[in-house]
Scaffold this active site. Sequence first.
Site, PDB file in Angstrom:
ATOM      1  N   ASP A  40      92.009  32.925  48.070  1.00  0.00           N
ATOM      2  CA  ASP A  40      93.027  33.371  47.118  1.00  0.00           C
ATOM      3  C   ASP A  40      92.581  34.642  46.407  1.00  0.00           C
ATOM      4  OD1 ASP A  40      94.716  31.239  47.668  1.00  0.00           O
ATOM      5  OD2 ASP A  40      93.739  29.949  46.201  1.00  0.00           O
ATOM      6  N   TYR A  68      81.520  25.958  48.594  1.00  0.00           N
ATOM      7  CA  TYR A  68      82.049  26.735  47.473  1.00  0.00           C
ATOM      8  C   TYR A  68      81.295  26.418  46.190  1.00  0.00           C
ATOM      9  CZ  TYR A  68      86.251  27.313  50.408  1.00  0.00           C
ATOM     10  OH  TYR A  68      87.136  27.602  51.430  1.00  0.00           O
ATOM     11  N   ASP A  82      95.386  27.057  39.541  1.00  0.00           N
ATOM     12  CA  ASP A  82      94.226  27.906  39.269  1.00  0.00           C
ATOM     13  C   ASP A  82      94.525  28.833  38.098  1.00  0.00           C
ATOM     14  OD1 ASP A  82      95.711  30.099  40.219  1.00  0.00           O
ATOM     15  OD2 ASP A  82      94.856  29.987  42.222  1.00  0.00           O
ATOM     16  N   ARG A 174      91.556  24.284  44.770  1.00  0.00           N
ATOM     17  CA  ARG A 174      92.505  24.244  43.646  1.00  0.00           C
ATOM     18  C   ARG A 174      93.044  22.831  43.436  1.00  0.00           C
ATOM     19  NH1 ARG A 174      97.215  27.414  45.076  1.00  0.00           N
ATOM     20  NH2 ARG A 174      96.360  27.719  47.139  1.00  0.00           N
TER      21      ARG A 174
END
Length: 237
Positions: A40, A68, A82, A174
């Site tokens: 994103d 991540y 988010d 997210r």
Amino acid sequence: MDIDGVLLVDKPKGYTSHDMVDFVRKKFNIKKVGHCGTLDPMATGLLVLVLGKATKIQDLLMSEDKRYEGVLRLGQSTTTQDSDGKIVEEKPVPPLSLEELKQVFDRFVGDFYQIPPMISAIKSHGVPLYKLAREGKEVERKPRLVHVYSYQIKKWEPPFVDFEVFCGKGFYVRTYCYDIGQALGCGGHLFSLVRTQSGNFKLAQALPFDVLKSMLSPKELLNHVLSLPEVSRIRRQ
């Protein structure tokens, strides 16, 4: 100059994955460029780009596990799950101990289902969900089976949780943050995110975008492209 191989880029905040693909294609005049896993615009970190003949293994590389590092902001739910979205609900964060927090994170390990967010590239009747979301539309999404191998809570300073998650393909960090916030009863959203690994490719190997922008020729880029034999060797490690 024909360039075939994999380019690892450290994507900066504010750019879409498609922006990076488009930049490399135009700047170095490469006809075929693709990416192996969307990041994103609010996220940074490792973006795996495939160039030329390497686009044939795009799906293979896209399916690999990813790691991540993120920050979960509890107490606020947003339209996009988010920090790029608008806050739609705020609730007080309960006084949680680290152990209580871990108990909730433990619910999201192994196989479980996620409902994909509307801001995603998944298609409904041929139209990406994010395009429908921009029009203010929301459609029913089928739950998708995802997998988390492991997680680590690195820091807990209310309302922020610094965490690391190692997950399989098709996983939405997210939605992970949203679901944990819901399970805690206070809501939450993904505040920041960095992809640190995809398969055996690591962020430390990635080319900073500023360096990529400063390059003057395809020959200069070639020095940073992993050949197909190199990619095969790295994947076997």
